[in-house]
Design an enzyme around this catalytic site. Structure first.
Site, PDB file in Angstrom:
ATOM      1  N   GLU A  33       0.857  -1.196   0.000  1.00  0.00           N
ATOM      2  CA  GLU A  33       0.000   0.000   0.000  1.00  0.00           C
ATOM      3  C   GLU A  33       0.887   1.238   0.000  1.00  0.00           C
ATOM      4  O   GLU A  33       1.761   1.383   0.853  1.00  0.00           O
ATOM      5  CB  GLU A  33      -0.927   0.001   1.224  1.00  0.00           C
ATOM      6  CG  GLU A  33      -1.778   1.258   1.370  1.00  0.00           C
ATOM      7  CD  GLU A  33      -2.631   1.591   0.137  1.00  0.00           C
ATOM      8  OE1 GLU A  33      -3.468   0.770  -0.255  1.00  0.00           O
ATOM      9  OE2 GLU A  33      -2.422   2.681  -0.446  1.00  0.00           O
ATOM     10  N   LEU A  38      -3.792   2.888   5.806  1.00  0.00           N
ATOM     11  CA  LEU A  38      -4.487   1.743   5.213  1.00  0.00           C
ATOM     12  C   LEU A  38      -5.966   2.097   4.996  1.00  0.00           C
ATOM     13  O   LEU A  38      -6.447   3.103   5.492  1.00  0.00           O
ATOM     14  CB  LEU A  38      -4.346   0.532   6.135  1.00  0.00           C
ATOM     15  CG  LEU A  38      -2.896   0.079   6.410  1.00  0.00           C
ATOM     16  CD1 LEU A  38      -2.853  -0.979   7.510  1.00  0.00           C
ATOM     17  CD2 LEU A  38      -2.253  -0.448   5.134  1.00  0.00           C
ATOM     18  N   GLY A  39      -6.679   1.250   4.272  1.00  0.00           N
ATOM     19  CA  GLY A  39      -8.127   1.452   4.118  1.00  0.00           C
ATOM     20  C   GLY A  39      -8.573   1.877   2.730  1.00  0.00           C
ATOM     21  O   GLY A  39      -9.763   1.882   2.440  1.00  0.00           O
ATOM     22  N   THR A  41      -9.521   3.872  -0.813  1.00  0.00           N
ATOM     23  CA  THR A  41     -10.443   4.981  -1.106  1.00  0.00           C
ATOM     24  C   THR A  41     -11.564   5.031  -0.075  1.00  0.00           C
ATOM     25  O   THR A  41     -11.912   6.092   0.440  1.00  0.00           O
ATOM     26  CB  THR A  41     -11.051   4.797  -2.515  1.00  0.00           C
ATOM     27  OG1 THR A  41      -9.991   4.788  -3.466  1.00  0.00           O
ATOM     28  CG2 THR A  41     -12.033   5.904  -2.856  1.00  0.00           C
ATOM     29  N   LYS A  51     -19.740   9.544   5.013  1.00  0.00           N
ATOM     30  CA  LYS A  51     -20.771   9.247   6.022  1.00  0.00           C
ATOM     31  C   LYS A  51     -20.652  10.181   7.218  1.00  0.00           C
ATOM     32  O   LYS A  51     -21.652  10.564   7.823  1.00  0.00           O
ATOM     33  CB  LYS A  51     -20.688   7.789   6.487  1.00  0.00           C
ATOM     34  CG  LYS A  51     -21.714   6.901   5.848  1.00  0.00           C
ATOM     35  CD  LYS A  51     -21.409   6.478   4.436  1.00  0.00           C
ATOM     36  CE  LYS A  51     -21.841   7.366   3.330  1.00  0.00           C
ATOM     37  NZ  LYS A  51     -21.345   6.938   2.019  1.00  0.00           N
ATOM     38  N   GLY A 115       3.239  -0.919  -5.671  1.00  0.00           N
ATOM     39  CA  GLY A 115       3.754  -2.195  -6.167  1.00  0.00           C
ATOM     40  C   GLY A 115       3.607  -2.361  -7.667  1.00  0.00           C
ATOM     41  O   GLY A 115       2.738  -1.752  -8.296  1.00  0.00           O
ATOM     42  N   ILE A 180     -22.588   9.144  -5.759  1.00  0.00           N
ATOM     43  CA  ILE A 180     -21.668  10.149  -5.227  1.00  0.00           C
ATOM     44  C   ILE A 180     -22.274  11.544  -5.351  1.00  0.00           C
ATOM     45  O   ILE A 180     -22.278  12.333  -4.396  1.00  0.00           O
ATOM     46  CB  ILE A 180     -20.306  10.087  -5.957  1.00  0.00           C
ATOM     47  CG1 ILE A 180     -19.619   8.758  -5.625  1.00  0.00           C
ATOM     48  CG2 ILE A 180     -19.418  11.279  -5.589  1.00  0.00           C
ATOM     49  CD1 ILE A 180     -18.263   8.568  -6.255  1.00  0.00           C
ATOM     50  N   ALA A 266     -19.058  13.764 -10.834  1.00  0.00           N
ATOM     51  CA  ALA A 266     -19.438  12.466 -10.248  1.00  0.00           C
ATOM     52  C   ALA A 266     -20.069  11.610 -11.330  1.00  0.00           C
ATOM     53  O   ALA A 266     -21.234  11.233 -11.254  1.00  0.00           O
ATOM     54  CB  ALA A 266     -20.395  12.685  -9.082  1.00  0.00           C
ATOM     55  N   HIS A 441     -42.783  -3.993  17.804  1.00  0.00           N
ATOM     56  CA  HIS A 441     -43.519  -2.748  17.619  1.00  0.00           C
ATOM     57  C   HIS A 441     -43.098  -1.759  18.703  1.00  0.00           C
ATOM     58  O   HIS A 441     -43.043  -2.146  19.873  1.00  0.00           O
ATOM     59  CB  HIS A 441     -45.020  -3.006  17.719  1.00  0.00           C
ATOM     60  CG  HIS A 441     -45.838  -1.750  17.605  1.00  0.00           C
ATOM     61  ND1 HIS A 441     -45.987  -1.089  16.400  1.00  0.00           N
ATOM     62  CD2 HIS A 441     -46.503  -1.035  18.544  1.00  0.00           C
ATOM     63  CE1 HIS A 441     -46.741  -0.016  16.623  1.00  0.00           C
ATOM     64  NE2 HIS A 441     -47.063   0.037  17.903  1.00  0.00           N
TER      65      HIS A 441
END
Ligand code: NAI
Length: 462
Positions: A33, A38-39, A41, A51, A115, A180, A266, A441
């Protein structure tokens, strides 16, 4: 002896999840990476930060529109934009560090850098070539470019720039009414920007259930988003920090312009495979730039596999995660498998939109005999109590067997509710199975049960 059993290139949801499963299954695993964190996009400039901004601006909107109605008086909150971006960055940091912790816990080696693959069984990072039994390409995707539009990530931005704008623009043009465009368009509309969405097609969110598209667009319009439909953007010119967008209306070929402080492009994403050396290796590619893979995520080169946005299928983090787990299991000699009929899609606007399985349009086109069970959130007490009585649940079931073929939800917590249907579909459930299941309920999920009842003798509350 190879240094690793598997080297995965890319630490997005496909790559990092696959790496964890590889390590859990006893494979000596490394991940390449080049980002600082890390993670991929999703965690750095996609799902997670968007979010955070959707949540913050949803709270703002709620305070402005609903607090007084609930007897909560006082001044509405004001926006401290740098602080909001700080909150977003903190959320990113917590999540990316969490993955670093999981890498350490599972003894996964992080090979830092970009890489390339000089040959099967070899991955080059910086000046070092690492030997490995298997390679998994999980390099994801990047925003696709639009002819006539130059992205500077300041005035003309992709989703990446839109998550870190220097200030909230007074006017924003969004090119593309896809996921998006509508999620980030909603964020800025709630922050006070005048947002205009310019869309090539005549309906928003291509591929989604037609009825949902119409309701969704109506609700977004009510929230202040403007739409120019059937319009192909030809060009965006920037002068003195402002943009002028030129588009052509498809119905009469008329050209028109739109001025904005910021333009969000987008219009889709494309696989990101640059610099891997796939051409020289002779890796088979699909026409639209994806790596061609077989049932086991294998490419035409022995020992090289690919998953996620870099191969065909929906560009969704959870689809990539599932493929990461499946390829790990295959490499460990088990039977990895992804059920592509049950991959949910969620749009995290307010209201949320969620779908799984077939749309009515697809069933009609396939000549499949189906029945529809629909229930409006207006008949759900819990939804009304929280001012979210708009929208509906629609379940599509086979006309004869009652087996669930798909579901489409627009309304509160749609992104959570859809998973009841996903589990049902995995088990081959009939609509009646949902209808006969006791639902607490008052919950939003009762709307699902009512829609399932509507596939049979009819719902109770409508
Ligand atoms: P998209 O493919 O969902 O939508 C792009 C839209 O742009 C389409 O409606 C298309 O007709 C329109 N368009 C294309 N060229 C145009 C032009 N010249 N003028 C006007 N309109 C034009 O792409 P989007 O929203 O960029 O998302 C990319 C990918 O990322 C998608 O696969 C999406 O599923 C994924 N994603 C998923 C999220 C989620 O699951 N919540 C969140 C963000 C992205």
């Amino acid at each position: 002896m190879a240094e690793f059993d598997v080297i995965i290139i890319g630490a997005g949801p496909g790559g990092y999840v696959g790496a964890i499963r590889c390590a859990q299954l006893g494979l000596k695993t490394a991940v390449v990476e080049g980002r600082e964190t890390l993670g991929g996009t999703c965690l750095n400039v996609g799902c997670i930060p968007s979010k955070a901004l959707l949540h913050a601006t949803h709270c703002l909107h709620d305070a402005e529109t609903n607090f007084a109605r609930m007897g909560l008086k006082g001044k509405s909150p004001s926006v401290d934009w740098p602080a909001m971006l700080g909150y977003k960055d903190e959320v990113i940091g917590q999540n990316t560090k969490g993955i670093e912790f999981l890498f350490k816990k599972n003894k996964i080696t992080w090979l830092k850098g970009w890489g390339s693959i000089p040959g099967a069984g070899r991955v080059k990072v910086g000046d070092t070539v690492h030997e490995t039994k298997n390679i998994v390409i999980a390099t994801g995707s990047e925003p696709s470019s639009l002819p006539g539009v130059t992205v500077d990530e300041k005035v003309v931005v992709t989703s990446t720039g839109a998550l870190s704008l220097a200030k909230v623009p007074k006017t924003m043009a969004v090119i593309g009414a896809g996921v998006i465009g509508l999620e980030l368009g909603s964020v800025y509309a709630r922050l006070g920007s005048a947002v205009t969405v310019v869309e090539y097609l005549d309906a928003i969110t291509p591929g989604m259930d037609g009825e949902v598209q119409k309701t969704f667009q109506r609700l977004l319009k009510r929230q202040g988003l403007d739409f120019i439909m059937g319009a192909a953007v030809r060009d965006v010119a920037v002068a003195r920090g402002k943009a002028r967008l030129t588009y052509r209306l498809r119905k009469n070929d008329a050209e028109a312009t739109l001025d904005a402080d910021c333009v969000l492009v987008a219009t889709g994403r494309k696989p990101y495979t640059d610099g891997l050396g796939l051409d020289a290796l002779g890796v088979d590619m699909e026409e639209r730039g994806q790596i061609r893979t077989g049932k086991h995520y294998d490419t035409n080169i022995k020992g090289i596999y690919a998953i996620g946005d870099a191969i065909s299928g929906p560009m969704l983090a959870h689809k990539a995660e599932d493929e990461g787990i499946a390829v790990a299991e295959i490499l460990a000699g088990k039977a990895g498998h992804v059920n592509y009929n049950v991959i949910p899609g969620v749009i995290y606007t307010t209201p949320e939109v969620a779908a799984v399985g077939a749309t009515e349009e697809q069933l009609k086109a396939a000549g499949h005999a189906y029945k529809v069970g629909k229930f409006a959130f207006m008949g759900n007490g819990r939804a009304k109590a929280v001012f979210q009585g708009e929208g509906f649940v629609k379940i599509l079931a086979d006309k004869d067997s009652d087996r669930i073929l798909g579901a489409h939800i627009i309304g509160p917590a749609a992104g959570e509710l859809i998973h009841e249907i996903c589990v049902g579909m995995e088990f081959g459930a009939a609509a009646e199975d949902i209808a006969l299941t006791c639902h607490a309920h008052p919950t939003f999920s009762e709307a699902l049960r009512e829609a399932a009842l509507a596939c049979g003798d009819g719902p109770i509350h409508s």
